[in-house]
Design an enzyme around this catalytic site. Structure first.
Site, PDB file in Angstrom:
ATOM      1  N   LEU A  60     -60.591-110.488  61.322  1.00  0.00           N
ATOM      2  CA  LEU A  60     -61.187-110.877  62.602  1.00  0.00           C
ATOM      3  C   LEU A  60     -62.608-111.403  62.443  1.00  0.00           C
ATOM      4  O   LEU A  60     -63.069-112.203  63.261  1.00  0.00           O
ATOM      5  CB  LEU A  60     -61.178-109.699  63.580  1.00  0.00           C
ATOM      6  N   GLU A  61     -63.284-110.978  61.400  1.00  0.00           N
ATOM      7  CA  GLU A  61     -64.668-111.423  61.182  1.00  0.00           C
ATOM      8  C   GLU A  61     -64.749-112.754  60.436  1.00  0.00           C
ATOM      9  O   GLU A  61     -65.803-113.401  60.423  1.00  0.00           O
ATOM     10  CB  GLU A  61     -65.465-110.355  60.437  1.00  0.00           C
ATOM     11  N   CYS A  83     -55.882-111.035  54.098  1.00  0.00           N
ATOM     12  CA  CYS A  83     -54.495-110.627  54.211  1.00  0.00           C
ATOM     13  C   CYS A  83     -54.363-109.580  55.314  1.00  0.00           C
ATOM     14  O   CYS A  83     -55.166-108.649  55.402  1.00  0.00           O
ATOM     15  CB  CYS A  83     -54.027-110.039  52.875  1.00  0.00           C
ATOM     16  N   VAL A  84     -53.331-109.767  56.146  1.00  0.00           N
ATOM     17  CA  VAL A  84     -53.011-108.810  57.200  1.00  0.00           C
ATOM     18  C   VAL A  84     -51.573-108.360  56.953  1.00  0.00           C
ATOM     19  O   VAL A  84     -50.663-109.190  56.902  1.00  0.00           O
ATOM     20  CB  VAL A  84     -53.144-109.432  58.604  1.00  0.00           C
ATOM     21  N   THR A  89     -48.418-100.274  64.385  1.00  0.00           N
ATOM     22  CA  THR A  89     -48.876-100.524  65.751  1.00  0.00           C
ATOM     23  C   THR A  89     -48.961-102.023  66.029  1.00  0.00           C
ATOM     24  O   THR A  89     -48.783-102.847  65.133  1.00  0.00           O
ATOM     25  CB  THR A  89     -50.273 -99.905  65.980  1.00  0.00           C
ATOM     26  N   HIS A  91     -51.573-103.617  66.494  1.00  0.00           N
ATOM     27  CA  HIS A  91     -52.836-104.142  65.966  1.00  0.00           C
ATOM     28  C   HIS A  91     -52.578-105.334  65.042  1.00  0.00           C
ATOM     29  O   HIS A  91     -53.363-106.289  65.022  1.00  0.00           O
ATOM     30  CB  HIS A  91     -53.593-103.033  65.225  1.00  0.00           C
ATOM     31  N   ASN A 115     -57.041-122.524  56.129  1.00  0.00           N
ATOM     32  CA  ASN A 115     -56.682-121.149  56.484  1.00  0.00           C
ATOM     33  C   ASN A 115     -55.818-120.531  55.394  1.00  0.00           C
ATOM     34  O   ASN A 115     -54.666-120.896  55.225  1.00  0.00           O
ATOM     35  CB  ASN A 115     -55.943-121.124  57.826  1.00  0.00           C
ATOM     36  N   ARG A 129     -47.323-114.605  47.599  1.00  0.00           N
ATOM     37  CA  ARG A 129     -48.029-115.727  48.216  1.00  0.00           C
ATOM     38  C   ARG A 129     -49.424-115.934  47.631  1.00  0.00           C
ATOM     39  O   ARG A 129     -49.905-117.060  47.549  1.00  0.00           O
ATOM     40  CB  ARG A 129     -48.107-115.516  49.725  1.00  0.00           C
TER      41      ARG A 129
END
Length: 180
Positions: A60-61, A83-84, A89, A91, A115, A129
């Site tokens: 997010l930052e 990486c997410v 949840t 989130h 990106n 990846r």
């Protein structure tokens, strides 16, 4: 597991002048971030590009750091890396959607951003990846930024004018109008 498919790869752009890039990394998953950074660095080094690296706490930052640098810094483009991984949840959806949307909004405002923030179900997918000698999504993000910078330079205003400029009429005094 992602399949290895053949894709059309654009040739790398060439530049007449120096290129300066900021790589913004969210190193929450450090091994993945390191591999993404390796891929991006390999591409940028190969292109003879100057770059800086900065770390931020999370995905997010990343767009926020790019927005600050774009407003205050002197960079031609940006590479977003991180990486997410899906958790238990919602989130995950928030972080994926908001970071991606913010990067897209920066791009729509003329910011040249590649990106390379991975959004995956598990770390195994991320490893495939991120692999700098495999799918190399960090390298792909760097290539995307370079292509956008090349387009920005191709279409950029050379004289900063709006279609006309004052001419000197040959006598040194500002006189007639020259059309551009």
């Amino acid at each position: 597991m992602a399949r290895a498919e053949k894709h059309r790869v654009l040739p790398s752009p060439e530049f007449d002048g120096p290129v300066r890039i900021l790589i913004v990394v969210a190193p929450f998953y450090s091994a993945i971030a390191d591999e993404l950074l390796k891929g991006a660095s390999n591409v940028l080094d190969g292109a003879g590009v100057t770059y800086e690296i900065v770390n931020v706490p999370g995905a997010l930052e990343v767009p926020q750091a790019i927005a600050i640098a774009h407003g205050l810094g002197d960079f031609d483009g940006y590479v977003a890396l991180g990486c997410v991984v899906r958790g238990e949840t919602t989130h995950y959806e928030t972080v994926c959607n908001d970071s991606s949307r913010a990067l897209a909004m920066l791009g729509l405002q003329g910011c040249c951003v590649g990106n390379g923030i991975l959004t995956v179900e598990d770390l195994g997918q991320a490893e495939v990846r991120a692999d700098a000698f495999g799918q190399d999504k960090g390298g792909d993000a760097a290539k995307a930024a370079l292509h956008l910078i090349a387009l920005a330079r191709k279409w950029g205003k050379r004289d900063g004018g709006v279609g006309f400029r004052l001419g000197d009429g040959g006598d040194g005094a500002l006189g007639g109008i020259e059309t551009g």
